[in-house]
Structure formats: structure tokens, C-alpha cells
Design an enzyme around this catalytic site. Structure first.
Site, PDB file in Angstrom:
ATOM      1  N   ASP A  86      -5.010  12.658 -25.981  1.00 28.39           N
ATOM      2  CA  ASP A  86      -5.629  11.769 -25.507  1.00 28.39           C
ATOM      3  C   ASP A  86      -4.482  10.450 -25.989  1.00 28.39           C
ATOM      4  O   ASP A  86      -4.997  10.048 -27.523  1.00 28.39           O
ATOM      5  CB  ASP A  86      -6.263  11.124 -25.339  1.00 28.39           C
ATOM      6  CG  ASP A  86      -7.055   9.729 -24.791  1.00 28.39           C
ATOM      7  OD1 ASP A  86      -6.254   8.802 -24.695  1.00 28.39           O
ATOM      8  OD2 ASP A  86      -8.045   9.343 -24.094  1.00 28.39           O
TER       9      ASP A  86
ATOM     10  N   ARG B 132      -1.209  -2.870 -17.703  1.00 25.48           N
ATOM     11  CA  ARG B 132      -2.849  -2.414 -18.009  1.00 25.48           C
ATOM     12  C   ARG B 132      -2.818  -1.286 -17.034  1.00 25.48           C
ATOM     13  O   ARG B 132      -2.273  -1.662 -15.883  1.00 25.48           O
ATOM     14  CB  ARG B 132      -3.819  -3.348 -17.704  1.00 25.48           C
ATOM     15  CG  ARG B 132      -4.339  -4.481 -18.566  1.00 25.48           C
ATOM     16  CD  ARG B 132      -5.802  -4.536 -18.940  1.00 25.48           C
ATOM     17  NE  ARG B 132      -6.793  -3.789 -19.308  1.00 25.48           N
ATOM     18  CZ  ARG B 132      -6.333  -4.005 -20.868  1.00 25.48           C
ATOM     19  NH1 ARG B 132      -6.169  -5.284 -20.911  1.00 25.48           N
ATOM     20  NH2 ARG B 132      -7.031  -3.526 -21.656  1.00 25.48           N
TER      21      ARG B 132
ATOM     22  N   LYS C  20      -1.402  -0.055 -24.843  1.00 23.01           N
ATOM     23  CA  LYS C  20      -1.678  -0.556 -25.992  1.00 23.01           C
ATOM     24  C   LYS C  20       0.072  -0.348 -26.696  1.00 23.01           C
ATOM     25  O   LYS C  20       0.268  -1.452 -26.279  1.00 23.01           O
ATOM     26  CB  LYS C  20      -2.243   0.699 -26.362  1.00 23.01           C
ATOM     27  CG  LYS C  20      -3.693   0.279 -25.937  1.00 23.01           C
ATOM     28  CD  LYS C  20      -4.992   1.117 -25.830  1.00 23.01           C
ATOM     29  CE  LYS C  20      -6.397   0.968 -25.366  1.00 23.01           C
ATOM     30  NZ  LYS C  20      -7.327   2.315 -25.346  1.00 23.01           N
TER      31      LYS C  20
ATOM     32  N   GLU D 257      -0.663   4.957  -0.463  1.00 23.27           N
ATOM     33  CA  GLU D 257      -0.848   5.886  -0.665  1.00 23.27           C
ATOM     34  C   GLU D 257      -0.222   7.456  -0.707  1.00 23.27           C
ATOM     35  O   GLU D 257       0.650   7.288   0.051  1.00 23.27           O
ATOM     36  CB  GLU D 257      -2.380   6.634   0.158  1.00 23.27           C
ATOM     37  CG  GLU D 257      -3.889   5.289  -0.488  1.00 23.27           C
ATOM     38  CD  GLU D 257      -4.778   5.403   0.240  1.00 23.27           C
ATOM     39  OE1 GLU D 257      -4.694   6.291   1.598  1.00 23.27           O
ATOM     40  OE2 GLU D 257      -5.453   4.757   0.286  1.00 23.27           O
TER      41      GLU D 257
ATOM     42  N   THR E 164      -2.859   5.126 -21.810  1.00 30.58           N
ATOM     43  CA  THR E 164      -2.899   3.698 -20.743  1.00 30.58           C
ATOM     44  C   THR E 164      -1.049   3.763 -21.110  1.00 30.58           C
ATOM     45  O   THR E 164      -0.795   4.804 -22.392  1.00 30.58           O
ATOM     46  CB  THR E 164      -3.922   3.160 -22.166  1.00 30.58           C
ATOM     47  OG1 THR E 164      -3.560   3.006 -23.219  1.00 30.58           O
ATOM     48  CG2 THR E 164      -5.212   2.723 -22.136  1.00 30.58           C
TER      49      THR E 164
ATOM     50  N   TYR F  92       1.218  -0.681   0.097  1.00 33.64           N
ATOM     51  CA  TYR F  92       0.190   0.128   0.447  1.00 33.64           C
ATOM     52  C   TYR F  92       1.058   1.266  -0.411  1.00 33.64           C
ATOM     53  O   TYR F  92       1.826   1.452   1.245  1.00 33.64           O
ATOM     54  CB  TYR F  92      -1.168   0.263   0.872  1.00 33.64           C
ATOM     55  CG  TYR F  92      -1.876   0.058   0.679  1.00 33.64           C
ATOM     56  CD1 TYR F  92      -2.696   0.638   0.278  1.00 33.64           C
ATOM     57  CD2 TYR F  92      -2.654  -1.595   0.867  1.00 33.64           C
ATOM     58  CE1 TYR F  92      -4.489   1.091  -0.362  1.00 33.64           C
ATOM     59  CE2 TYR F  92      -4.594  -1.586   0.684  1.00 33.64           C
ATOM     60  CZ  TYR F  92      -4.714   0.025  -0.298  1.00 33.64           C
ATOM     61  OH  TYR F  92      -6.066  -0.381  -0.656  1.00 33.64           O
TER      62      TYR F  92
HETATM   63  C1  PLP Z   1      -8.346   2.449 -24.767  1.00 35.11           C
HETATM   64  C2  PLP Z   1      -8.776   4.450 -24.655  1.00 35.11           C
HETATM   65  C3  PLP Z   1      -8.664   4.851 -23.548  1.00 35.11           C
HETATM   66  C4  PLP Z   1      -8.822   4.312 -22.248  1.00 35.11           C
HETATM   67  O1  PLP Z   1      -7.675   3.222 -21.129  1.00 35.11           O
HETATM   68  P1  PLP Z   1      -9.407   1.677 -20.579  1.00 35.11           P
HETATM   69  O2  PLP Z   1      -7.640   1.477 -20.550  1.00 35.11           O
HETATM   70  O3  PLP Z   1      -9.462   1.253 -21.185  1.00 35.11           O
HETATM   71  O4  PLP Z   1      -9.923   3.087 -19.940  1.00 35.11           O
HETATM   72  C5  PLP Z   1      -8.976   5.784 -23.229  1.00 35.11           C
HETATM   73  N1  PLP Z   1      -8.792   6.739 -24.687  1.00 35.11           N
HETATM   74  C6  PLP Z   1      -8.889   6.539 -25.708  1.00 35.11           C
HETATM   75  C7  PLP Z   1      -8.733   6.761 -26.658  1.00 35.11           C
HETATM   76  C8  PLP Z   1      -8.224   4.901 -25.625  1.00 35.11           C
HETATM   77  O5  PLP Z   1      -8.004   4.436 -26.572  1.00 35.11           O
END
Ligand code: PLP
Length: 448
Positions: A213, A248, A242, A69, A239, A67
């Protein structure tokens, strides 16, 4: 629990997998089946990838038990000196890779990272501009069913009818007229590069924050296969699982200072960086997933290597090769091609829905997802398109020649969607095809 008995049943391998077999044979069996699936099918889901064995080892480590925080040097739990070092290392690697002033590695995933941006920059009811889902945006960019659409006022922007690319001129007009407080630039199904410099110009004219994003494209940005938004944006979210091939999770990059502090946040004593950190913890989250931060640190180390640059560049080369091979076979692609790692196959004129084709492809071992196309008249639960991405197959070592073969597989299935024999034959051919390649995190670990 009788550990010695479990140990006796187990046949230890290098990563202790046998303990799972002994303790929980059902989960172990499902894991083996999933591994088998991943080794014998083509993972063309644009948001998926293969994390390396090293990333998996760190993510599956005892760091899961801690933990922590708070932030490095300011924790609410004792015993965090090592975790402080770990998180500081991840932060330093992240800032260096992207050239960012500030970073936060605690968001549990991409959506919570975006939620933190809303908390840090806006008040409920403020106006937010984003690309709607049918045009390639993400749920969290102001979609009606998401918190971003219910708690904030949505001002969508869209694509140019002919080019199917972002209509920056209309976007500029809308931003000037509507005066949103935040504009998102980024997408989940947008196959073209984003013009961050132009977006920054528009955001400045409208006195609005600009957030990029980069969930899908963070790996491409590191590899310099896509422009970096960091110099142009107030905040950048991503994220970590990807194209950048981490565990994750999510992260946020930002400037330290808020250019609209006096306009929008007169009463706040915190600068932008501090408001981002406070939004993540304690406003939205509790303890960070320290094991995920460990996995991310490893992924960032890998992403900084010269071979990752080659990898990211190859992802785009592969996507372009796959696009060309599909165009050559008479398929339509949204925007007519791709600049990044993904393509959207437009099946609107074909007899079946996107969902039906995606299901047929899956039977043949070609794993994709159905996706809306611009102007789609089918329901979002079936759609008229399929999204394809090359990050995972590129991680396996595939190159342009393999993309031509993948296009041939796709064409075989889509031109005879109801021929079970063709599906079975392609399923076998796909498995043979995949057998020639290593699957990171699976084959390298077995060999260890
Ligand atoms: C995949 C994605 C997210 C969200 O990711 P999660 O980990 O699934 O919550 C946010 N924005 C874009 C553009 C994405 O492709």
C-alpha cells in the site's frame, strides 16, 4: 434559473469561479476562506498536498457528467469513445511510470482500492497480516473497527522495540506459523523505507499474497526517492492525492497472473488482473469518476517529468532537514529520523498530549495531525505524538533552509504551549513566511 442575471453579477475570471460566487455566495465565500488558509499556513499534514491548476481544471471539468460503467471497450453506456481514450491514456501512463503489468484507475479512493484487493484475493474469514495503527499501519490493514478487521482474521505484525522499525524476523516467524493468505506492507505513519525484497521472500516462504500500500509514498517512488514495490508484489494500491499530487482517488497495480491460482482460486476462471478489475466493478463500485480519471491522467503526465523527480527527491531532503533541526532542538522522533516524507514527533515525555500540541500549533498556522507513537499509553483520540510531512511545503518550493525555520516555529509553540501572545506572533510570522512562496493550484491560477 436566470443565467443572464447570474452572468451579470459575476465578474468572470479564467476558471469561471465567478459563476460560483453568483450562484452560491456561501460556498464561494468558504472556498475563498479555505484558499486564504492554505496560502497563509504551513500544511505539514503528511497525506496532503497541492494539486496543480491543470489537475484541478481536469478534475473540475465536464467529465464529471459522464456515466461509464465498465472498462475501455466494454462499457454499459453509450457515448464513451472519448472516455475510453481518456481511461486508456491514464492506464498506459500509470503502467509505464511504475513498470506494472496491469492497472486500474477506478477506485474512488485508497480505502476502496484496498477493499477491492480483499475481494480479489481472499474469502471472508481468511487471515491477513498488517501493521496495526499504533505502529503506523492503516485502518484497512486489519484494524478492529474496519471491515478488514471484522470480516477477516487479523494477524498483526509489529515493530522492533528498540529500533521502532518493522521487526522482519518476527514477521517471518509469525507468517510461517499463522499462514496468512495476504500480507500488507505499507503504512500511514511509518517514517522508514520498506524492504519489499525481504517481504517478498517472506511471503513466498509462507505461500501468501503480498500487497504493498503506497498511498503515502507513490510520488516518492515515481521520483526514485523510495524503492518501487511493483517488481516484488502481487498487488500494489495507492491513493492519487498524496505525494503524487493528483485528484482525490485511488489506483491499483498488479501482475497479470496469479501465482496461487491453483492453490486458492481453483474454481475461478479469471486471472489476477481480471479479478482485480471485477472486484472494483461490478463487485464494489458502479460508475467510475471520469473527472477524477482525467485529473489523474494529468497528474501522471506531470509526475513523468524530470522536474517531478527533483520534487520527490527534495521532499525527502526536506524531511531529513526538518528531522535534524528538531533533533537539534531536543525533540524525540520515532525511529530517530526519517527515510521518506514524514516524521513522527514523539511527545510522550512532554506535559501535554499530541492533540493538545497539534491544536496549539494550528493556532499558530502550523497544520499537523496528532498521531499515536509506538507503545502509546494515551487514548487514540488524544495520543502522544504529532505526524509531520513535507510534500505540501515542498510543492510550494521550500527547501532545507525553510525546514530549519519551520522547526524553530514548532519549537516556539511547543515550549510555550499556553502563551497566546507567542501563538499570535508566530501566526503572523508564518503568514509572512508563506507569502514568499507560490501555492500550486491557487497562486498559479490567479496569475493566469
Ligand atoms: C491514506 C491511506 C489510505 C486510504 O486512503 P483514503 O483515500 O483516505 O481512503 C490507505 N492506505 C494508506 C497507507 C494510507 O495512508
Amino acid at each position: 434559473m436566470d443565467n443572464s442575471a447570474a452572468g451579470a453579477i459575476a465578474q468572470p475570471d479564467t476558471c469561471g469561479r465567478s459563476r460560483l460566487a453568483a450562484v452560491d455566495p456561501r460556498v464561494h465565500e468558504l472556498l475563498l476562506k479555505q484558499e486564504q488558509q492554505e496560502r497563509t499556513t504551513l500544511k505539514l499534514i503528511a497525506s496532503e498536498n497541492f494539486a496543480s491548476a491543470a489537475v484541478l481544471e481536469a478534475t473540475g471539468s465536464i467529465f464529471t457528467n459522464k456515466y461509464a460503467e465498465g472498462y475501455p471497450g466494454a462499457r454499459y453506456y453509450e457515448g464513451n469513445a472519448i472516455v475510453d481514450e481518456l481511461e486508456s491514456l491514464a492506464l498506459e501512463r500509470l503502467r509505464t511510470l511504475f513498470g506494472s503489468e496491469h492497472a486500474n484507475v477506478q477506485p474512488y479512493s485508497g480505502s476502496p482500492a484496498n477493499q477491492a484487493v480483499y475481494r480479489a484475493l481472499l474469502r471472508p474469514g481468511d487471515r491477513v497480516m498488517g501493521l496495526p495503527i499504533p505502529e503506523g499501519g492503516h485502518l484497512t490493514h486489519g484494524w478492529a473497527v474496519n471491515f478488514s478487521g471484522t470480516d477477516y482474521k487479523r494477524v498483526p505484525y509489529g515493530l522492533h522495540e528498540e529500533t521502532q522499525q518493522i521487526d522482519y524476523d518476527r514477521l517471518r516467524e509469525t507468517a510461517k506459523r499463522e499462514r496468512p493468505k495476504l500480507i500488507w506492507v505499507g503504512g500511514t505513519a511509518y517514517p522508514r523505507a520498506f524492504d519489499y525484497a525481504l517481504m517478498a521472500e517472506i511471503a513466498s516462504e509462507a505461500n501468501t499474497y503480498l500487497a504493498a500500500d503506497i498511498a503515502h509514498i507513490s510520488g516518492l517512488i515515481v521520483a526514485e526517492a523510495h524503492p518501487n514495490p511493483v517488481p516484488h508484489c502481487d498487488v500494489v494500491t495507492s491513493t492519487s492525492h498524496k505525494s503524487i499530487r493528483g485528484p482525490r482517488g485511488g489506483f491499483i497495480l498488479s501482475k497479470n497472473e496469479d501465482r496461487y491460482q491453483t492453490l486458492y482460486h481453483q474454481q475461478s476462471k479469471y486471472n489476477l488482473a481480471k479479478r482485480i478489475d471485477r472486484a472494483v466493478f461490478p463487485e464494489l463500485q458502479g460508475g467510475p469518476h471520469v473527472n477524477t480519471i482525467a485529473g489523474l491522467a494529468v497528474a501522471l503526465q506531470e509526475a513523468a517529468s524530470p522536474s517531478f523527480r527533483t520534487y520527490g527527491q527534495q521532499i525527502v531532503k526536506n524531511a531529513k532537514a526538518l528531522a535534524q533541526a528538531l533533533l537539534d532542538r531536543g525533540y524525540d522522533l520515532v525511529t530517530g529520523g526519517t527515510d521518506n516524507h514524514m516524521l513522527i514527533l514523539d511527545l510522550w515525555t512532554r506535559p501535554l498530549s499530541g492533540k493538545a500540541y497539534a491544536g496549539r500549533l494550528a493556532k499558530a498556522g502550523i497544520i499537523t495531525n496528532f498521531n499515536m507513537v509506538p507503545g502509546d499509553t494515551r487514548d487514540p483520540s488524544v495520543t502522544s505524538g504529532i505526524r509531520l510531512g513535507t510534500p505540501a511545503v515542498t510543492s510550494m518550493g521550500m527547501r532545507e533552509g525553510e525546514m530549519v525555520q519551520i522547526a524553530a516555529f514548532i519549537d516556539l509553540i511547543c515550549s510555550k504551549p499556553d502563551d497566546a501572545d507567542v501563538q499570535a506572533r508566530v501566526r503572523r510570522d508564518v503568514a509572512d513566511f508563506c507569502a514568499a512562496f507560490d501555492v500550486p493550484g491557487i497562486s498559479d491560477r490567479k496569475a493566469a
